[in-house]
Design an enzyme around this catalytic site. Structure first.
Site, PDB file in Angstrom:
ATOM      1  N   HIS A  24       0.853  -1.185   0.000  1.00 24.10           N
ATOM      2  CA  HIS A  24       0.000   0.000   0.000  1.00 24.10           C
ATOM      3  C   HIS A  24       0.895   1.243   0.000  1.00 24.10           C
ATOM      4  CE1 HIS A  24       1.095   0.091   4.212  1.00 24.10           C
ATOM      5  NE2 HIS A  24       0.555  -1.116   4.401  1.00 24.10           N
ATOM      6  N   HIS A  32       4.100   1.286   2.219  1.00 24.09           N
ATOM      7  CA  HIS A  32       5.251   0.603   1.610  1.00 24.09           C
ATOM      8  C   HIS A  32       5.831   1.467   0.480  1.00 24.09           C
ATOM      9  CE1 HIS A  32       2.710  -2.987   2.942  1.00 24.09           C
ATOM     10  NE2 HIS A  32       3.814  -3.126   3.647  1.00 24.09           N
ATOM     11  N   GLN A  81       7.866   3.843  10.680  1.00 28.54           N
ATOM     12  CA  GLN A  81       7.561   4.254  12.050  1.00 28.54           C
ATOM     13  C   GLN A  81       6.225   3.667  12.512  1.00 28.54           C
ATOM     14  OE1 GLN A  81       9.313   5.786  14.258  1.00 28.54           O
ATOM     15  NE2 GLN A  81       7.732   6.248  15.785  1.00 28.54           N
ATOM     16  N   LYS A  82       5.375   3.291  11.556  1.00 29.04           N
ATOM     17  CA  LYS A  82       4.092   2.652  11.880  1.00 29.04           C
ATOM     18  C   LYS A  82       4.298   1.498  12.865  1.00 29.04           C
ATOM     19  CE  LYS A  82       0.165   0.284  11.072  1.00 29.04           C
ATOM     20  NZ  LYS A  82       0.620  -1.059  11.406  1.00 29.04           N
ATOM     21  N   ASP A  83       5.355   0.684  12.629  1.00 24.78           N
ATOM     22  CA  ASP A  83       5.679  -0.429  13.527  1.00 24.78           C
ATOM     23  C   ASP A  83       6.855   0.014  14.397  1.00 24.78           C
ATOM     24  OD1 ASP A  83       3.925  -2.716  12.299  1.00 24.78           O
ATOM     25  OD2 ASP A  83       4.837  -1.671  10.618  1.00 24.78           O
TER      26      ASP A  83
HETATM   27  P1  AMP Z   1       4.755  -5.070   6.567  1.00 29.41           P
HETATM   28  O1  AMP Z   1       4.597  -5.490   5.155  1.00 29.41           O
HETATM   29  O2  AMP Z   1       3.470  -4.656   7.214  1.00 29.41           O
HETATM   30  O3  AMP Z   1       5.579  -6.009   7.387  1.00 29.41           O
HETATM   31  O4  AMP Z   1       5.590  -3.708   6.516  1.00 29.41           O
HETATM   32  C1  AMP Z   1       6.807  -3.590   5.826  1.00 29.41           C
HETATM   33  C2  AMP Z   1       7.444  -2.274   6.162  1.00 29.41           C
HETATM   34  O5  AMP Z   1       6.587  -1.197   5.792  1.00 29.41           O
HETATM   35  C3  AMP Z   1       7.714  -2.127   7.680  1.00 29.41           C
HETATM   36  O6  AMP Z   1       8.965  -1.473   7.874  1.00 29.41           O
HETATM   37  C4  AMP Z   1       6.564  -1.280   8.118  1.00 29.41           C
HETATM   38  O7  AMP Z   1       6.817  -0.529   9.289  1.00 29.41           O
HETATM   39  C5  AMP Z   1       6.360  -0.369   6.917  1.00 29.41           C
HETATM   40  N1  AMP Z   1       4.999   0.166   6.916  1.00 29.41           N
HETATM   41  C6  AMP Z   1       3.842  -0.530   7.018  1.00 29.41           C
HETATM   42  N2  AMP Z   1       2.782   0.304   7.031  1.00 29.41           N
HETATM   43  C7  AMP Z   1       3.279   1.566   6.957  1.00 29.41           C
HETATM   44  C8  AMP Z   1       2.693   2.880   6.946  1.00 29.41           C
HETATM   45  N3  AMP Z   1       1.395   3.056   7.023  1.00 29.41           N
HETATM   46  N4  AMP Z   1       3.520   3.935   6.856  1.00 29.41           N
HETATM   47  C9  AMP Z   1       4.867   3.772   6.773  1.00 29.41           C
HETATM   48  N5  AMP Z   1       5.477   2.572   6.786  1.00 29.41           N
HETATM   49  C10 AMP Z   1       4.701   1.479   6.881  1.00 29.41           C
END
Ligand code: AMP
Length: 281
Positions: free
Chosen positions: A34, A37, A148-150
């Site tokens: 999304h 990412h 920063q979300k996580d």
């Molecule tokens: P995930 O696919 O959810 O494991 O996330 C992959 C990377 O994208 C991780 O470093 C997350 O922190 C980052 N991420 C996920 N959602 C967001 C968001 N809304 N804003 C910024 N970074 C994000």
């Protein structure tokens, strides 16, 4: 754009690129991409010669009762988005490629993984640090992009990189949000229309917390109490935790001093959402 599935091939490719003096930036994800990412990919594209994106729903970071099986998998759409964002390599390993039979080695960051998501998701951060540690050895990037979300994950991975001397720089990118403030997440699509509307209360309550700190409130119990009552008043969300933590160590704070993060995890139906905001006293 090249799609690579094996560890050996990507290591060969990266070694060649590095020998030619190219810099490598890396965005690890679980896919279902999304705009959150996308913002990491764009920054990575601006700052590096080679952009590597990984798509891997890592079984090691899901608990036995969690959503591993139903986690969204959107490989064709993810490839399209990656191509549009000028990604050079997508690394899509299988679970067997990452964890072949006989796999025995894990990476664990202590203490800062005990609280918050670590408390409610035992083993989660061990799964995250193990897979990110492996991916860093596989992709050998110069720069690693995290969201920063996580926030706890970003802090834990940054700590692992420092403690284990991975030769990579971590860059943490701001949370991308929907128009009503809900942090973008691959899990948002689990929400019903009603839950989706209600979930905007999370960011509303975090913004209120930031205003409250700016107005002079310092006590974590007061700040957490305000968030808790707003969520109860305005939604059916069930709270796992709300807390104020030190921005680097993620240790809980009783009083906010300097830079801190207000963090929360809340269930809407069977979907668990996390969010956070940075506050400055
Ligand atoms: P995930 O696919 O959810 O494991 O996330 C992959 C990377 O994208 C991780 O470093 C997350 O922190 C980052 N991420 C996920 N959602 C967001 C968001 N809304 N804003 C910024 N970074 C994000």
């Amino acid at each position: 754009m090249r799609v690579i599935k094996s560890v050996k091939s990507i290591q060969q490719f990266i070694k060649k690129a590095k020998a030619a003096g190219k810099t490598v930036g890396f965005v690890p994800t679980m896919g279902a991409l999304h705009d959150g990412h996308r913002s990491l990919l764009r920054r990575c594209r601006r700052e590096n010669d080679i952009v590597v994106l990984s798509l891997f729903v890592n079984p090691g970071q899901f608990g036995p009762k969690e959503d591993f099986a139903k986690y969204p998998r959107r490989e064709p759409a993810d490839k399209k988005l990656a191509k549009k964002e000028n990604v050079d390599i997508i690394f899509i390993p299988t679970a067997k490629e990452m964890y072949p039979a006989g796999y025995l080695t894990y990476v664990e960051v202590e203490r800062m993984t005990q609280g918050l998501c670590g408390r409610f998701r035992p083993g989660h951060f061990r799964g995250v640090t193990t897979v990110v540690g492996k991916l860093l050895n596989i992709v050998m990037p110069d720069v690693l992009y995290l969201g920063q979300k996580d926030a706890q994950q970003a802090a834990v991975v940054t700590r692992m990189v420092r403690d284990l001397n991975f030769p990579v720089r971590c860059k943490i990118c701001p949370t991308v949000r929907e128009a009503d403030g809900l942090a973008m997440s691959s899990r948002n699509q689990y929400l019903s229309a009603g839950q989706r509307k209600e979930a905007a209360v999370l960011y509303r309550s975090l913004k209120e917390a930031r205003q409250s700190v700016a107005a002079g409130n310092r006590l974590a119990t007061v700040i957490v109490g305000k968030i808790r009552s707003r969520i109860a008043r305005e939604s059916s969300g069930r709270i796992d935790y709300i807390g104020c933590v030190d921005a680097d160590t993620f240790m809980p704070l009783k009083r906010i001093q300097g830079k801190a993060i207000v963090v929360l995890a809340v269930w809407f139906g069977r979907t668990r959402l996390i969010d956070n905001i940075t506050v400055q006293a």
